[in-house]
Design a protein around this motif. Structure first.
Motif, PDB file in Angstrom:
ATOM      1  N   LEU A   4       0.813  -1.225   0.000  1.00 56.54           N
ATOM      2  CA  LEU A   4       0.000   0.000   0.000  1.00 56.54           C
ATOM      3  C   LEU A   4       0.845   1.272   0.000  1.00 56.54           C
ATOM      4  O   LEU A   4       0.329   2.353   0.209  1.00 56.54           O
ATOM      5  CB  LEU A   4      -0.930   0.005   1.222  1.00 56.54           C
ATOM      6  CG  LEU A   4      -2.098  -0.981   1.176  1.00 56.54           C
ATOM      7  CD1 LEU A   4      -2.842  -1.009   2.495  1.00 56.54           C
ATOM      8  CD2 LEU A   4      -3.046  -0.632   0.040  1.00 56.54           C
ATOM      9  N   GLN A   5       2.167   1.138  -0.186  1.00 54.86           N
ATOM     10  CA  GLN A   5       3.030   2.326  -0.210  1.00 54.86           C
ATOM     11  C   GLN A   5       3.658   2.500  -1.587  1.00 54.86           C
ATOM     12  O   GLN A   5       4.239   1.576  -2.134  1.00 54.86           O
ATOM     13  CB  GLN A   5       4.127   2.215   0.844  1.00 54.86           C
ATOM     14  CG  GLN A   5       5.097   3.398   0.820  1.00 54.86           C
ATOM     15  CD  GLN A   5       6.129   3.296   1.919  1.00 54.86           C
ATOM     16  OE1 GLN A   5       5.783   3.292   3.100  1.00 54.86           O
ATOM     17  NE2 GLN A   5       7.395   3.201   1.542  1.00 54.86           N
ATOM     18  N   PHE A   6       3.519   3.714  -2.109  1.00 56.50           N
ATOM     19  CA  PHE A   6       4.100   4.075  -3.399  1.00 56.50           C
ATOM     20  C   PHE A   6       4.984   5.293  -3.201  1.00 56.50           C
ATOM     21  O   PHE A   6       4.851   6.001  -2.209  1.00 56.50           O
ATOM     22  CB  PHE A   6       2.994   4.345  -4.424  1.00 56.50           C
ATOM     23  CG  PHE A   6       2.224   3.095  -4.763  1.00 56.50           C
ATOM     24  CD1 PHE A   6       2.558   2.337  -5.874  1.00 56.50           C
ATOM     25  CD2 PHE A   6       1.200   2.650  -3.936  1.00 56.50           C
ATOM     26  CE1 PHE A   6       1.870   1.167  -6.171  1.00 56.50           C
ATOM     27  CE2 PHE A   6       0.509   1.484  -4.213  1.00 56.50           C
ATOM     28  CZ  PHE A   6       0.856   0.741  -5.334  1.00 56.50           C
ATOM     29  N   ILE A   7       5.880   5.528  -4.149  1.00 56.66           N
ATOM     30  CA  ILE A   7       6.817   6.629  -3.979  1.00 56.66           C
ATOM     31  C   ILE A   7       7.039   7.400  -5.271  1.00 56.66           C
ATOM     32  O   ILE A   7       7.069   6.816  -6.362  1.00 56.66           O
ATOM     33  CB  ILE A   7       8.159   6.113  -3.394  1.00 56.66           C
ATOM     34  CG1 ILE A   7       9.096   7.268  -3.051  1.00 56.66           C
ATOM     35  CG2 ILE A   7       8.832   5.105  -4.333  1.00 56.66           C
ATOM     36  CD1 ILE A   7      10.261   6.871  -2.159  1.00 56.66           C
ATOM     37  N   ALA A  24      -4.932  10.893  -8.802  1.00 54.41           N
ATOM     38  CA  ALA A  24      -5.141   9.437  -8.855  1.00 54.41           C
ATOM     39  C   ALA A  24      -5.359   8.889  -7.441  1.00 54.41           C
ATOM     40  O   ALA A  24      -6.215   8.032  -7.227  1.00 54.41           O
ATOM     41  CB  ALA A  24      -3.951   8.752  -9.518  1.00 54.41           C
ATOM     42  N   PHE A  25      -4.586   9.404  -6.482  1.00 57.97           N
ATOM     43  CA  PHE A  25      -4.717   8.921  -5.102  1.00 57.97           C
ATOM     44  C   PHE A  25      -6.075   9.245  -4.512  1.00 57.97           C
ATOM     45  O   PHE A  25      -6.601   8.473  -3.713  1.00 57.97           O
ATOM     46  CB  PHE A  25      -3.562   9.427  -4.223  1.00 57.97           C
ATOM     47  CG  PHE A  25      -2.449   8.422  -4.144  1.00 57.97           C
ATOM     48  CD1 PHE A  25      -2.240   7.668  -3.005  1.00 57.97           C
ATOM     49  CD2 PHE A  25      -1.638   8.175  -5.246  1.00 57.97           C
ATOM     50  CE1 PHE A  25      -1.248   6.703  -2.954  1.00 57.97           C
ATOM     51  CE2 PHE A  25      -0.641   7.218  -5.211  1.00 57.97           C
ATOM     52  CZ  PHE A  25      -0.445   6.478  -4.056  1.00 57.97           C
ATOM     53  N   LYS A  26      -6.667  10.355  -4.913  1.00 54.76           N
ATOM     54  CA  LYS A  26      -8.027  10.699  -4.478  1.00 54.76           C
ATOM     55  C   LYS A  26      -8.979   9.552  -4.870  1.00 54.76           C
ATOM     56  O   LYS A  26      -9.866   9.182  -4.101  1.00 54.76           O
ATOM     57  CB  LYS A  26      -8.449  12.021  -5.150  1.00 54.76           C
ATOM     58  CG  LYS A  26      -9.872  12.431  -4.895  1.00 54.76           C
ATOM     59  CD  LYS A  26     -10.024  13.159  -3.594  1.00 54.76           C
ATOM     60  CE  LYS A  26     -11.449  13.648  -3.428  1.00 54.76           C
ATOM     61  NZ  LYS A  26     -11.736  13.999  -2.056  1.00 54.76           N
ATOM     62  N   ILE A  27      -8.762   8.960  -6.050  1.00 52.08           N
ATOM     63  CA  ILE A  27      -9.584   7.840  -6.545  1.00 52.08           C
ATOM     64  C   ILE A  27      -9.234   6.550  -5.782  1.00 52.08           C
ATOM     65  O   ILE A  27     -10.119   5.823  -5.336  1.00 52.08           O
ATOM     66  CB  ILE A  27      -9.354   7.637  -8.071  1.00 52.08           C
ATOM     67  CG1 ILE A  27      -9.761   8.896  -8.856  1.00 52.08           C
ATOM     68  CG2 ILE A  27     -10.109   6.404  -8.575  1.00 52.08           C
ATOM     69  CD1 ILE A  27      -9.281   8.931 -10.313  1.00 52.08           C
ATOM     70  N   ILE A  28      -7.941   6.282  -5.621  1.00 51.64           N
ATOM     71  CA  ILE A  28      -7.461   5.036  -4.998  1.00 51.64           C
ATOM     72  C   ILE A  28      -7.926   4.920  -3.544  1.00 51.64           C
ATOM     73  O   ILE A  28      -8.322   3.847  -3.085  1.00 51.64           O
ATOM     74  CB  ILE A  28      -5.914   4.963  -5.063  1.00 51.64           C
ATOM     75  CG1 ILE A  28      -5.434   4.953  -6.524  1.00 51.64           C
ATOM     76  CG2 ILE A  28      -5.387   3.741  -4.316  1.00 51.64           C
ATOM     77  CD1 ILE A  28      -3.979   5.325  -6.702  1.00 51.64           C
ATOM     78  N   ILE A  29      -7.900   6.056  -2.829  1.00 47.67           N
ATOM     79  CA  ILE A  29      -8.247   6.084  -1.399  1.00 47.67           C
ATOM     80  C   ILE A  29      -9.679   5.614  -1.153  1.00 47.67           C
ATOM     81  O   ILE A  29      -9.972   5.036  -0.109  1.00 47.67           O
ATOM     82  CB  ILE A  29      -7.986   7.501  -0.828  1.00 47.67           C
ATOM     83  CG1 ILE A  29      -6.465   7.721  -0.715  1.00 47.67           C
ATOM     84  CG2 ILE A  29      -8.659   7.702   0.521  1.00 47.67           C
ATOM     85  CD1 ILE A  29      -6.056   9.167  -0.546  1.00 47.67           C
ATOM     86  N   LYS A  30     -10.566   5.820  -2.126  1.00 46.48           N
ATOM     87  CA  LYS A  30     -11.949   5.351  -1.974  1.00 46.48           C
ATOM     88  C   LYS A  30     -11.986   3.839  -1.774  1.00 46.48           C
ATOM     89  O   LYS A  30     -12.804   3.324  -1.022  1.00 46.48           O
ATOM     90  CB  LYS A  30     -12.780   5.748  -3.203  1.00 46.48           C
ATOM     91  CG  LYS A  30     -13.024   7.235  -3.291  1.00 46.48           C
ATOM     92  CD  LYS A  30     -13.930   7.598  -4.463  1.00 46.48           C
ATOM     93  CE  LYS A  30     -14.164   9.084  -4.524  1.00 46.48           C
ATOM     94  NZ  LYS A  30     -13.574   9.678  -5.738  1.00 46.48           N
ATOM     95  N   GLU A  31     -11.090   3.123  -2.456  1.00 47.71           N
ATOM     96  CA  GLU A  31     -11.048   1.668  -2.356  1.00 47.71           C
ATOM     97  C   GLU A  31     -10.047   1.182  -1.296  1.00 47.71           C
ATOM     98  O   GLU A  31     -10.267   0.172  -0.649  1.00 47.71           O
ATOM     99  CB  GLU A  31     -10.688   1.084  -3.731  1.00 47.71           C
ATOM    100  CG  GLU A  31     -10.994  -0.387  -3.837  1.00 47.71           C
ATOM    101  CD  GLU A  31     -10.886  -0.907  -5.266  1.00 47.71           C
ATOM    102  OE1 GLU A  31     -10.790  -2.140  -5.414  1.00 47.71           O
ATOM    103  OE2 GLU A  31     -10.897  -0.114  -6.224  1.00 47.71           O
ATOM    104  N   PHE A  32      -8.949   1.909  -1.153  1.00 48.15           N
ATOM    105  CA  PHE A  32      -7.883   1.538  -0.208  1.00 48.15           C
ATOM    106  C   PHE A  32      -7.545   2.733   0.675  1.00 48.15           C
ATOM    107  O   PHE A  32      -6.590   3.467   0.411  1.00 48.15           O
ATOM    108  CB  PHE A  32      -6.627   1.063  -0.968  1.00 48.15           C
ATOM    109  CG  PHE A  32      -6.849  -0.197  -1.747  1.00 48.15           C
ATOM    110  CD1 PHE A  32      -6.777  -1.438  -1.119  1.00 48.15           C
ATOM    111  CD2 PHE A  32      -7.144  -0.147  -3.107  1.00 48.15           C
ATOM    112  CE1 PHE A  32      -7.008  -2.604  -1.837  1.00 48.15           C
ATOM    113  CE2 PHE A  32      -7.366  -1.312  -3.827  1.00 48.15           C
ATOM    114  CZ  PHE A  32      -7.297  -2.542  -3.191  1.00 48.15           C
ATOM    115  N   PRO A  33      -8.351   2.934   1.746  1.00 48.01           N
ATOM    116  CA  PRO A  33      -8.174   4.132   2.579  1.00 48.01           C
ATOM    117  C   PRO A  33      -6.806   4.219   3.265  1.00 48.01           C
ATOM    118  O   PRO A  33      -6.414   5.294   3.693  1.00 48.01           O
ATOM    119  CB  PRO A  33      -9.308   4.051   3.599  1.00 48.01           C
ATOM    120  CG  PRO A  33      -9.990   2.756   3.393  1.00 48.01           C
ATOM    121  CD  PRO A  33      -9.477   2.115   2.151  1.00 48.01           C
ATOM    122  N   ASN A  34      -6.074   3.096   3.355  1.00 50.54           N
ATOM    123  CA  ASN A  34      -4.776   3.118   4.035  1.00 50.54           C
ATOM    124  C   ASN A  34      -3.583   3.295   3.098  1.00 50.54           C
ATOM    125  O   ASN A  34      -2.438   3.242   3.527  1.00 50.54           O
ATOM    126  CB  ASN A  34      -4.568   1.831   4.849  1.00 50.54           C
ATOM    127  CG  ASN A  34      -5.606   1.716   5.953  1.00 50.54           C
ATOM    128  OD1 ASN A  34      -6.064   2.721   6.489  1.00 50.54           O
ATOM    129  ND2 ASN A  34      -5.989   0.492   6.276  1.00 50.54           N
TER     130      ASN A  34
END
Length: 186
Positions: A4-7, A24-34
């Motif tokens: 769950l960590q990207f750089i 993109a992270f705004k979209i990803i967080i909906k599915e993977f809040p962590n």
């Protein structure tokens, strides 16, 4: 490794296009809040990126770590799922090879020279630099299927050893110089 960590690593200047990753992270967080994004590097664009992070409401997930030493950079890469490199203008992107060295896939803009370094769907993904949805989908794929991420990272490491090893590099440079010298003699 943390799936769950990207750089993102680099100077924070406009053409590095970090905004697309934040969107993109705004979209990803909906599915993977962590999910976490580490942004390593400083530069004139840092404040506007932090402001965008606030506006998007994703500051809990984004970590601006500023300038990092080579050792810190390698450690952060080794702990991350993949390197995100959304730049729209780039020379070579040495950090891509550093990611390969750590067996990490690289998600980058589908423009040269990155499109010549990354073998799409093999050592990473080549993505439209302006499409946050595409970036989000590829990142989510790597979260859901860590074996794809691992396989791509290993392929990248193989590419590094084959295409970018120093002996071959020096042989190529020597050959180029010899060709130039031969042309001068003629």
């Amino acid at each position: 490794i943390n799936t769950l960590q990207f750089i993102c690593i680099g100077r924070l200047i406009f053409y590095k296009n970090i905004e697309i990753i934040l969107k993109a992270f705004k979209i990803i967080i909906k599915e993977f809040p962590n999910v976490k994004l580490i942004i390593a590097g400083g530069g004139p664009h840092e404040q506007s990126l932090q402001e965008l992070t606030q506006e998007l409401g994703i500051n809990e997930n984004i970590n601006f770590v500023g300038f990092v030493t080579h050792e810190q950079k390698i450690k952060l890469l080794s702990e991350s799922n993949a390197l995100l490199f959304p730049s729209t203008i780039e020379g070579f992107g040495l950090v891509i090879l550093e990611a390969f060295q750590q067996n990490k896939p690289v998600l980058t803009s589908n423009i040269p020279p990155m499109s010549e370094i990354i073998d799409n769907n093999k050592t990473g993904f080549l993505i439209d630099p302006n499409n946050a949805k595409d970036w989000a989908e590829k990142i989510i794929l790597l979260i859901k299927e860590p074996e794809i991420s691992n396989k791509m990272g290993k392929e990248g490491n193989n590419d590094l050893k084959i295409k970018y090893n120093q002996k071959l590099f020096y042989e190529e440079i020597t050959r180029m110089y010899n060709n130039i010298l031969l042309k001068i003699k003629d």
